[in-house]
Structure formats: C-alpha cells, structure tokens
Design an enzyme around this catalytic site. Structure first.
Site, mmCIF file in Angstrom:
data_model
loop_
_atom_site.group_PDB
_atom_site.id
_atom_site.type_symbol
_atom_site.label_atom_id
_atom_site.label_comp_id
_atom_site.label_asym_id
_atom_site.label_seq_id
_atom_site.Cartn_x
_atom_site.Cartn_y
_atom_site.Cartn_z
ATOM 1 N N LYS A 97 0.800 -1.289 -0.136
ATOM 2 C CA LYS A 97 0.082 0.098 -0.088
ATOM 3 C C LYS A 97 0.797 1.529 0.034
ATOM 4 O O LYS A 97 1.750 1.395 0.523
ATOM 5 C CB LYS A 97 -1.319 0.091 1.410
ATOM 6 N N SER A 172 -8.888 2.926 2.517
ATOM 7 C CA SER A 172 -8.910 3.686 1.608
ATOM 8 C C SER A 172 -7.192 2.973 0.805
ATOM 9 O O SER A 172 -6.784 3.331 0.039
ATOM 10 C CB SER A 172 -7.423 4.968 2.271
ATOM 11 N N SER A 196 -10.184 0.918 6.294
ATOM 12 C CA SER A 196 -9.386 0.625 5.077
ATOM 13 C C SER A 196 -9.020 -0.279 5.087
ATOM 14 O O SER A 196 -8.890 -0.595 4.084
ATOM 15 C CB SER A 196 -8.718 1.388 5.612
#
Length: 515
Positions: A97, A172, A196
C-alpha cells in the site's frame, strides 16, 4: 541544511503573533539566547546525518505503468524487488500500500502533498515480507492521505473494482484489494484507521484482516492518528491471511503502538483446528442500519446459518453501544488527525519511536505551500477538527478517548460469552464511483457512508477480519468476524469456517477487468 539563526525582527513578529508581552528592549536578549539554544538543532542535524550515512542507500528501480497495463488504476508504481532470504512466503508476490515506505521507491500516499517524495528505508512490514521470501512487485494506489472509505479521492484518479469497473473498490487500501481480487498479486498490505483493510476486502470479495491494535508494527507507514493506526494483510484466502500475519506480527522495538512481546501462535496452523464448538454472537446492531442493504444482511445471515454445518453455535446478541462507536471514532479521528496528520505533519510528537524526518519536512512544507491541494475529505477533517479544537481545545477528544474503555467493555462483556462476534463488514455492497465533477455532497458521502460497522473496532483495537459471504447481483458481500484482543487466531479460524461453508468464492470475470 542547518536551522537559520532568527533575527530580532523575526522574533519581534513572533512575540506579537503569540501575544507574549515581550518589551522591545527585551527582544535582543531573547534573540541572543535563542541563537545559542538553537545551536543544538544544528548539532542534532549533523549527528543524525552521520548516523544515517552508515546505512547504504537503496538502489531500486520503479516505473509508472501505462494505462493499458493498469486497467483498474490500482498500481501507483511497479517494481521488481526480490526477497532478501528464503522463508514461508517463497515465490509469492506482494503489493505494498502506497502509504507504506519502500526504500528507493516513490511514495505518494495518494496525495499531491507527498508527490515526489522517496523514502530512504523500508517499513518493518516490508522488510519482514522480503526476509520471508516474498517479492515486492509494486506500490498499490491508496486514497488521498488514506482518509476515505471510497476509492475516488486518490490524486491519480479512481481505483476501479474488478467486479464492475464503474464501482468503487473501497478504501483506503483501494489498490491493494483490487490487485489481489484481480489476481495480479498474491498478497497485499492494507492500512486501517476506520475500516480501510476490511472495506475494500468486502467490496472486492477478498479477505482483509485488521489485527489486534499493536500486534503488527506500524513503523514506516504514514500515520493518521496513533491510537487507531493498524497495518494488516489483504489476500485471496484466509489461509494466506494467516500465513502473512504470522510473518508481520510481533514487536520491532520502534513503534510506540506496540507493548511488550506477546505470545504469537501459529496462525496458519491454528486453522486446522476448525471452528467446531466455537460460539458465535451475531451482533444485531450491525444489521438493519439506516444505510443497510437488505441483500447484504440476508447474505451475511445465510453465511452464519451455513456455519451450523461446521458445528458452530450461533446466537443473536445485542450491544447497543456499537451504535455509539461511530460517534466516538468521529471525534478521535477528526480531532486526532487534525493534530497529528496535519499540524503534526503525520508523525506528531511526544512519543518514543522511529520518526521519518525527511518525510515530515517534505510533507509539512508541501501542505503549507498550498492547502487547497488537500482532497475534499481531508478538507472536511481539517475544517471540522480545527473548528472544534479552536473552540474547545481538545476537550471532546479527551472525552471520546475516555469513552473508549466503556465501548471496549461493551464488546468484551459479550466476548466473555462468545468466542467471536459476526456482522456485515459494510452495510452495503460496492457503490458506483462518483463521476468526474460530481457534486461535493456525493464525493463526501461516497467516501464516508460505509464506516458504521468497521470504525468502532479501530478505537477499541479488537481484531476483525472481513471474509466473503457471497455474491449478490454480481457484487461481493463481506462478513466481519471480531474477536478478543490478541486472539486473532480464533478470528481467523471462524473466518476460515465461513470461507469453507459458503463454498469456493468466484473470482471476478477477467474480461470485466480489461474491458
């Protein structure tokens, strides 16, 4: 570059702006004293540079993929970083990520405020995977500063759901879940402050595990608010999540979110015990919310019913405080992020741990140059947080943190009767991505509408795993399993039982990805 010595004019202006009541004839005295004191800043800068020079610079290449090779817009950059040792992850590929540092590889965190920044060291969760035999093949797009549960706020454009290209992949950790679901990568890191990891796992039909708070070191990931920051795995199966968690878990001595070492079971090995005899509490307040889709509730309840065949005992349980969890999270995340992510330039102060001075300076300068470049959701956080902090100086943040033990106790009371709690991960399936130029109301709504069931467990720190429960009209539905602190193994055992009970979960049609 050493800190500059302040002039009398600069300190006079500072004294006026801070209303310090310093007389004009006192300014030269303060100027001389400050100049002497600030000499230590230069000493520290020199010592830090000397200590950092002992670490060899990372020489790694990366590239931004062309659109044809990035149909979901899920890759920020691609890399080819081989493992540093052999281990349990031999042969597996990882997407990191893009709020997590990979030395020598650009890190944008979805935001104009970090565009152009490159970290100089690997995050702990990156080095641990490389040491376990995995290869890092790229950075996955995340939402702007990770403050969105949708997948439309990243500076580089929306991330598309491989099940339906007009739909959100969730946020996210948007790119991480999309890439895993599309089969472009075996494993991915997710970060979770309000859901997220679990939200994109639910929307994309993969597994996302938010570990017990502090189980996995956050070192090297861009923070939002230290009391709710989590890092964990996003994978195609529960067994892969258990395997990855076993590599990631454990203190690194650098993250203040972590306490003393705790027993870490063999998460993958624990799956062989199955879930027979375990007691499941079906959390009634997680169903029938104002934003809930009936099909989601029905699919999750059907998956719970299917657990009976695995010898699992399931009963309804009510925890009214679950409905207060979102309000508590709102205050902590908004005031806390205003103080730490914005004013504190991500890292904040007043704790012992590993900081990233270069990132702090880069981001701190960049956002102050042009705050208009913040995303709409971050602007909302900044305005609401600044208003509340200016009016009441953090009183409500203190109140919310003081309520966390009561919220935690409400869950723990039922977890003393049940081994885990289950509920829908998100009250709805993946939603349609806002069109370019969509009204502000739609952009904000699509970023925050799905947090009700996930966010409470960020403030309480309970482990929570989203596992696919079924598909409704071509879109996945996620079921969330929540367990006792540091009992991630039981959470994964029940998630694995769900996975087996609902049958083999289909992958998105490949033609849907590249159409």
């Amino acid at each position: 570059m050493s800190i500059e010595t302040p002039t009398e004019h600069e300190l006079t202006a500072l004294a006026v702006s801070e209303r310090l009541g310093i007389a004009e004839h006192e300014v030269p005295v303060y100027t001389g004293a400050a100049a002497g004191l600030l000499g230590s800043w230069s000493v520290v800068e020199g010592l830090h540079a000397e200590s950092e020079s002992a670490r060899p610079a990372a020489t790694r290449s990366s590239s931004r993929p062309v659109d044809a090779d990035n149909p979901l817009n899920a890759w920020y950059v691609t890399t080819d970083i081989g493992p540093t040792a052999s281990g349990p992850l031999d042969g597996l590929t990882v997407a990191v990520k893009d709020n997590i540092a990979v030395a020598g590889v650009p890190m944008m965190n979805g935001s104009a405020m970090l565009d152009g920044y490159t970290p100089s060291r690997d995050a702990t969760v990156v080095s641990r995977l490389l040491e376990a035999g995995a290869a890092v093949i790229g950075k996955a797009v995340c939402e702007d500063l990770c403050f969105s549960g949708g997948s439309h706020t990243a500076r580089g454009g929306p991330v598309r759901n491989p099940w339906a290209l007009d739909r959100s992949s969730g946020g996210s950790s948007a790119g991480s879940a999309a890439l895993v679901a599309a089969g472009e990568v075996d494993l991915a890191h997710g970060g979770d402050q309000g859901g997220s990891i679990r939200i994109p796992a639910s929307f994309c039909g993969v597994v996302g595990h938010k570990p017990t708070f502090g189980l996995v070191p956050y070192t090297g990931a861009f923070p939002i608010e230290s009391s709710i920051d989590h890092v964990g795995p996003i994978t195609r199966s529960v067994s892969d999540a258990a395997l990855m968690l076993g590599v990631l878990a454990g203190p690194d001595g650098l993250d203040p979110r972590q306490g003393a070492d705790v027993a870490r079971p063999d998460y993958l090995g624990a799956l062989r015990f199955g879930a027979r005899g375990l007691r499941v509490g079906v959390l009634s307040e997680g169903f029938g919310r104002a934003e809930s889709e009936p099909q989601v509730d029905e699919t999750v309840r059907a998956a719970v019913a299917a657990l009976a065949g695995a010898g699992v005992e399931a009963d309804e349980v009510s925890i009214p405080w679950h409905l207060h969890g979102s309000a508590i999270w709102d205050v902590i995340s908004v005031e806390g992020a205003t103080g730490q992510m914005i004013d504190g330039n991500g890292y904040g102060m007043n704790y012992k741990g590993l900081y990233d001075p270069e990132q702090i300076d880069f981001y701190g300068r960049r956002w102050r140059e042009d705050p208009s470049q913040f995303s709409e959701t971050v602007k909302l956080v900044l305005m609401a947080g600044r208003y509340a902090l200016t009016r009441h100086h953090g009183k409500h943040y203190a109140m919310a943190q003081n309520l966390v033990p009561r919220l935690t106790a409400a869950y723990d009371e039922q977890l003393s009767r049940f081994d885990v709690l289950v509920l829908p991960t998100t009250p709805m399936r993946s939603t349609v991505l806002p069109a370019a130029g969509a009204p502000l109301e739609e952009q904000l709504g699509r970023a925050l509408e799905m947090l009700g069931n996930t966010a409470p467990f960020n403030v309480t720190g309970h482990p929570a795993c989203s596992v696919p429960a079924g598909v409704v009209d071509g879109l996945p539905v996620g079921l969330m399993v929540v367990g006792k602190h540091h009992d991630d193994a039981t959470v994964l055992r029940v998630a694995h039982a769900v996975e087996q009970a609902v049958g083999t979960f289909p992958a998105p049609h490949r033609e849907g990805v590249i159409a």
